[in-house]
Write an enzyme that holds these catalytic residues in place. Structure first.
Site, PDB file in Angstrom:
ATOM      1  N   SER A  22       3.841  -2.771  44.254  1.00  0.00           N
ATOM      2  CA  SER A  22       3.741  -1.767  45.307  1.00  0.00           C
ATOM      3  C   SER A  22       3.235  -0.435  44.771  1.00  0.00           C
ATOM      4  O   SER A  22       3.679   0.043  43.729  1.00  0.00           O
ATOM      5  CB  SER A  22       5.124  -1.575  45.943  1.00  0.00           C
ATOM      6  OG  SER A  22       5.079  -0.559  46.923  1.00  0.00           O
ATOM      7  N   LYS A  46       1.805  -0.726  49.372  1.00  0.00           N
ATOM      8  CA  LYS A  46       2.419   0.578  49.140  1.00  0.00           C
ATOM      9  C   LYS A  46       3.646   0.673  50.043  1.00  0.00           C
ATOM     10  O   LYS A  46       3.616   0.172  51.178  1.00  0.00           O
ATOM     11  CB  LYS A  46       1.414   1.677  49.509  1.00  0.00           C
ATOM     12  CG  LYS A  46       1.958   3.093  49.473  1.00  0.00           C
ATOM     13  CD  LYS A  46       2.079   3.596  48.056  1.00  0.00           C
ATOM     14  CE  LYS A  46       2.839   4.908  47.947  1.00  0.00           C
ATOM     15  NZ  LYS A  46       3.226   5.189  46.547  1.00  0.00           N
ATOM     16  N   GLY A  73       5.359  10.303  45.658  1.00  0.00           N
ATOM     17  CA  GLY A  73       6.257  10.713  46.738  1.00  0.00           C
ATOM     18  C   GLY A  73       6.045   9.924  48.011  1.00  0.00           C
ATOM     19  O   GLY A  73       6.201  10.439  49.125  1.00  0.00           O
ATOM     20  N   LEU A  74       5.715   8.648  47.842  1.00  0.00           N
ATOM     21  CA  LEU A  74       5.620   7.723  48.981  1.00  0.00           C
ATOM     22  C   LEU A  74       4.685   8.191  50.086  1.00  0.00           C
ATOM     23  O   LEU A  74       4.982   8.040  51.265  1.00  0.00           O
ATOM     24  CB  LEU A  74       7.018   7.442  49.567  1.00  0.00           C
ATOM     25  CG  LEU A  74       8.012   6.734  48.656  1.00  0.00           C
ATOM     26  CD1 LEU A  74       9.285   6.397  49.423  1.00  0.00           C
ATOM     27  CD2 LEU A  74       7.434   5.467  48.045  1.00  0.00           C
ATOM     28  N   CYS A 129      12.787   4.232  44.376  1.00  0.00           N
ATOM     29  CA  CYS A 129      11.744   5.232  44.146  1.00  0.00           C
ATOM     30  C   CYS A 129      12.361   6.509  43.598  1.00  0.00           C
ATOM     31  O   CYS A 129      13.232   7.100  44.230  1.00  0.00           O
ATOM     32  CB  CYS A 129      10.979   5.541  45.434  1.00  0.00           C
ATOM     33  SG  CYS A 129       9.720   6.804  45.165  1.00  0.00           S
ATOM     34  N   GLY A 216       3.870   1.507  32.858  1.00  0.00           N
ATOM     35  CA  GLY A 216       2.908   1.138  31.824  1.00  0.00           C
ATOM     36  C   GLY A 216       3.558   0.486  30.614  1.00  0.00           C
ATOM     37  O   GLY A 216       4.774   0.291  30.583  1.00  0.00           O
ATOM     38  N   GLY A 243       4.907  -2.689  32.872  1.00  0.00           N
ATOM     39  CA  GLY A 243       4.067  -2.680  31.680  1.00  0.00           C
ATOM     40  C   GLY A 243       3.336  -3.964  31.383  1.00  0.00           C
ATOM     41  O   GLY A 243       2.890  -4.177  30.257  1.00  0.00           O
TER      42      GLY A 243
END
Ligand SMILES: Cc1cc2nc3c(=O)[nH]c(=O)nc-3n(C[C@H](O)[C@H](O)[C@H](O)COP(=O)(O)OP(=O)(O)OC[C@H]3O[C@@H](n4cnc5c(N)ncnc54)[C@H](O)[C@@H]3O)c2cc1C
Ligand SMILES: Cc1cc2nc3c(=O)[nH]c(=O)nc-3n(C[C@H](O)[C@H](O)[C@H](O)COP(=O)(O)OP(=O)(O)OC[C@H]3O[C@@H](n4cnc5c(N)ncnc54)[C@H](O)[C@@H]3O)c2cc1C
Ligand SMILES: Cc1cc2nc3c(=O)[nH]c(=O)nc-3n(C[C@H](O)[C@H](O)[C@H](O)COP(=O)(O)O)c2cc1C
Ligand SMILES: Cc1cc2nc3c(=O)[nH]c(=O)nc-3n(C[C@H](O)[C@H](O)[C@H](O)COP(=O)(O)O)c2cc1C
Ligand code: FES
Ligand code: FES
Lengths: 303, 259, 303, 259
Positions: A22, A46, A73-74, A129, A216, A243
């Site tokens: 996402s 997303k 921030g969505l 989040c 990552g 990652g």
């Protein structure tokens, strides 16, 4: 040799275990111009919220050692826009479309799930989040909130429910267990790690949103371990994420216990990453004479 | 739009053309050479994960299987790209974004500040080839070799300004713009600008005041370069919401975005 | 310009804020052959236990993206050996010698502190080692165990007590607060992040000890954020640690709220790292016209 | 012991001498050239953090301001070192560890498996220069150019064995050792061995059985290379505790360590 890459979450079939994470793949439309995304096991949108969200101030991205911090921030145009504008365009993808949802309240999660019911292949519940003031990670850091959100979503949809967990927690296995007990069909592990970076000359955070989430290769060893800890403790499938840059990283996640994986930031350094990883996984299984991906899921454990 | 591809390219030439600024020419196998001025490429620095993200660079010039970019060293990533030698290989993704669309019925005024010249150079070359009339206002801190190069290429079309007066007028590009325009013998003009944030702001304000259309090319931190991460969003002007610099831009109409 | 680099923990003076992290500098003797370690603000010893410990099986080290995983397992020769053999050799260093201690029980921490009392400059209480089966991180992940350990150590010594915290936790600021309330004179943040890495051909962890701790630049954004969260919440000094490779990283930690810093894995990629960082910090302060390091401690905050 | 220093060195030459094996010669400013065979250097690959750790390499040869190493590509780090070109720069820390100390009263038998030749090459060159008698048993999978190089340099002193019989005896170095030793015209010999784990184990066992002193050079994952991280510990034999390969070794007496 015919390799069986297929897998399942609840009753939902995946032709292969490679999904996109996402927030790193949009809605698939743009990358579909680069390669045929129907070849993937699925895509995760997303995160979608009830209302349209503008997101956080710039800069939203800062490079970190072997990774990046983001504080998006969505940003998204809200559920109605998704249903009206986006869904018609992506419904035709010949792969699973999983909608990620993020609420500010338990109730919002329920409403989002309800609206998406029957419209997508599955729902990923983002309770992790780190870049929003309300909701987000605070749900995923608390056992009872996690249960409330998952139960609510479970009641509102017959779709497979995947819960996306935060690693910013002492015992992720407990939250995973709670999710399972509250009706989750799978958990995805992990969302980003909270962090930030300072511009020492401006004496301020390098991110407009102050703090951000690290993703990552830097986080891979941590995410991998989180997957291992969780997979031992629950019966529903674990989706590994964090990652994953190449097939070998993906295989590590399968061996640690992930039944599927999500490719995230790798797409930024190579838009073909998810497809390349899928091909690499298949090739590895062929070379190693492994007939089904399921044979290696969770094969690594302490002696 | 041209198909976006990731070219495994080879450095053909890398020349230091000014203090800290390198002109890199690359061979892009199978690249059809079609791109709009203002479009950019995302360059992967090497195979390791440090640096992690690609870096965006404007197309300076391109033709079949060839691409030129201008790289100014400002940090680790640009330094590593600038150090590439002949035969070194680089992944180059593009062409990306939406470039300048030129209004053919009006006189083009290109306003460039420092490295902002890269996309405008491409635009100017196109105008020159199309035998169109245009002017360039080029502002820099101090007279550079890059300016000299511009003088050679675009001759009288360039109006030079420098902060220290070492070449042309002692002024900034945005300050010099009004009287420069007043002295032009054209009724209608359109401004195409690229450069530092402050300069762009002033140019936009000036254009709005005078009812002159302004197009600006923006820079923002980028992760994906293709519109999927929402890292490079800029606020829409007037309307609610954001636009992505990498996909909806980098070129915007001056009244479209809040900068 | 004369730059004031000095700082204090409790009554203990440090000539400068650059220390070396436990387990990455031995006892200073070997590196003292490379540069004069007395120039540093202090050194922290490898963690000392009651009994001699053999440590974990090989491999103990595996490289990770922008970092490394280690699973040393607190190999050391025990407190008696330290007092008899090591201490006499390192007492003469003209800098603060801080002994790191690790117990398997609350009582062991107390006994270690007691034996070290008056023998070293300060004690760093390691309740955050992820590589041991007993004690270690499990203390630091639990509020009441943290309090017990810190109170015990506090009672047994008049030396400054520094508590080294684990980041593998939901709210590190709570553990820091508990440490402060239990009598700690400072906290160090952070120890390593739990992780591991898999050899996909051998189908096993790449580490002999199965899981390990991630250190190095990869963790810097996370450690920095942990420091910021804690520094706002407590009054005693915070010692920042995690991925500090150069002066600029160090300055970020000061600006996030650290009064001192520890250089860890950087020493592996450059044995002169701690000295180089100290020089770089000084040079930065000069260039920026900052008279005392204290001026920038904690200068960065949300708007 | 020689002072350990971090030399900012320059690649003078890099030659592919065999499939996947490179001979790299470097210029180390101010290096006095003093080192023992068996000692090694820790090589920093570049300025970025990926790869993160230095990589250990045995000294193949050295003299004032010069150092040669042999690099076999086995992974990312070795590949990046092997790709260094003339004039590329590398930080090189050393000389590190404890090397071979030769017993002058006994005949030296050097047993090398594959890349294990690096430290023994250095040892052999020293013995040759000192006009000492010695023999080398050199085992490899298949006849390589490296073996040819050895033939050229050490001539009859080398006894070749290969897994596939493509040069010398079809055998492994450790299997061939007993009869090789039996055929030597010396009463006392000392074995110096470096190579794969299994080979070292067998050589040690053989030596213990025959009461022949064995010295082995070990390899272990290293982070610091100077004895401070305890990443490279090996178990002591008989006694409790560990020794570090980087500081107490890499050369150990066969009965000192458990491998
Ligand atoms: C569409 C676009 C076109 C560009 N064209 C050119 C060009 O033709 N020639 C050229 O030299 N540069 C160009 N840039 C800027 C170039 O991308 C940055 O200079 C480069 O990414 C910096 O990388 P670094 O690792 O050296 O810097 P870092 O070490 O990451 O940062 C150093 C400084 O550079 C700035 N910076 C970093 N990333 C970006 C970014 N993505 N955009 C803007 N500023 C950034 C930061 O504010 C920071 O102060 C362009 C940027 C964009 C977005
Ligand atoms: C004292 C010493 C002297 C050495 N001398 C030489 C030499 O002269 N020439 C030469 O080619 N190699 C030598 N090596 C081995 C060399 O250090 C490794 O091949 C190298 O570090 C591998 O790095 P990599 O990133 O390519 O491998 P990685 O991608 O990290 O790993 C690839 C494989 O190499 C092995 N490996 C990784 N690190 C080490 C290590 N530190 N020691 C042993 N094996 C390792 C791993 O088991 C793995 O299977 C020596 C090692 C030691 C400890
Ligand atoms: C730019 C960016 C945006 C993201 N947006 C979301 C999001 O909207 N919802 C979500 O659940 N995760 C989001 N994530 C987290 C990723 O889905 C993923 O969990 C994380 O990046 C770790 O995987 P990676 O290391 O492969 O990137 C985002 C990550 C990035 C880098
Ligand atoms: C090889 C190694 C050994 C370590 N041993 C200890 C130890 O004995 N006690 C301790 O408190 N921390 C130990 N640490 C953790 C470090 O002191 C430090 O907290 C951590 O490495 C993060 O800092 P860095 O990223 O700068 O390395 C060790 C770390 C490494 C890499
Ligand atoms: S850089 Fe990712 S959306 Fe623009
Ligand atoms: S490599 Fe660090 S002690 Fe040997």
């Amino acid at each position: 040799m015919k390799i069986d890459l297929s897998t399942k979450i609840g009753k939902l079939k995946f032709k292969n275990p490679v999904l996109t994470a996402s927030g790193t793949f949009g809605y698939g439309l743009l990358i579909n111009e680069i390669f045929d995304i129907s070849r993937l096991g699925g895509i995760i949108t997303k995160s979608i919220t009830i209302r349209s969200r503008p997101g956080n101030p710039a800069p939203r991205i800062v490079e970190a050692a072997c990774g990046m911090l983001n504080s998006i921030g969505l940003e998204n145009k809200g559920i109605e826009n998704f249903l009206d504008e986006v869904l018609p365009k992506i419904k035709s993808f010949n792969t699973n479309v999983i909608a990620s949802i993020a609420g500010e309240t338990v109730d919002e999660y329920g409403r989002l799930a309800e609206k998406l019911d029957r419209n997508v292949s599955a729902i990923e519940v983002n309770i992790s989040c780190p870049n929003v003031k309300k909701g987000g990670m605070s749900f995923g850091q608390d056992l009872s909130s996690t249960k409330k959100v998952v139960k609510k979503v479970r009641r509102k949809t017959s779709l497979p429910v995947i819960v996306k967990l935060t690693p910013n927690i002492t015992r992720i296995e407990d939250i995973a267990k709670a999710s399972e007990e509250s009706g989750a069909d799978a958990v995805s592990i992990v969302n980003t790690y909270e962090g930030f970076s300072i511009d020492i000359y401006r004496r301020n955070s390098k991110l407009g949103g102050f703090s951000g989430g690290l993703s990552g290769p830097a986080i891979k060893p941590l995410a991998l371990f989180a997957v291992w800890k969780v997979a031992k403790n629950i019966d529903v499938p674990v989706i590994g994420c964090g990652g994953i840059m190449n097939f070998s990283d993906a295989i590590e996640f399968f061996m640690a216990g992930a039944s599927l994986i999500e490719v995230g930031s790798a797409t930024f350094s190579d838009p073909n990453a998810s497809l390349r990883i899928l091909k690499g996984v298949k090739h590895f299984l062929e070379e190693e004479n492994i007939k089904s991906i399921k044979e290696i899921v969770g094969i690594v454990d302490e002696n | 739009m041209n198909k976006i591809r990731d070219y495994y390219s080879t450095v053909v030439n890398n020349t230091l053309i000014d203090n800290n600024i390198y002109l890199i020419e690359m061979f892009l196998p199978e690249f059809d050479g079609k791109a709009e001025p203002g479009q950019f490429m995302m360059i992967k620095i090497d195979e390791t994960y440090d640096p992690f993200l690609r870096r965006p660079y404007s197309i300076l010039e391109c033709k079949k299987e060839r691409l030129k970019i201008l790289v100014k060293i400002v940090g680790k990533g640009s330094e590593m790209i600038a150090q590439k030698k002949k035969k070194d290989r680089l992944y180059v993704l593009g062409p990306l974004g939406v470039g300048f669309s030129v209004d053919k019925n009006s006189h083009s005024v290109l306003v460039a500040g420092g490295m902002g010249i890269a996309p405008l150079w491409f635009l100017a070359r196109g105008l020159m080839k199309g035998k169109k009339k245009f002017s360039i206002v080029y502002g820099e801190r101090t007279a550079s070799l890059l300016g000299k190069e511009m003088d050679k290429t675009f001759g009288e079309r360039v109006f030079f300004v420098t902060d220290d007066g070492s070449r042309g007028l002692k002024s900034t590009a945005s300050d010099a713009l009004p009287s420069f325009l007043d002295n032009l013998p054209y009724r209608e003009s359109t401004i195409y600008a690229c450069g530092p944030h402050g300069m762009l702001k002033e140019v936009i304000n000036f254009g709005m005041g005078r009812n002159i259309p302004v197009y600006v090319s923006l820079e923002e931190r980028m992760a994906c370069g293709i519109g999927v991460c929402l890292g490079c969003s800029v606020k829409r002007k007037g309307k609610y919401g954001f636009l992505t610099v990498c996909r909806d831009g980098p070129v915007f109409k001056g009244d479209e975005v809040e900068i």
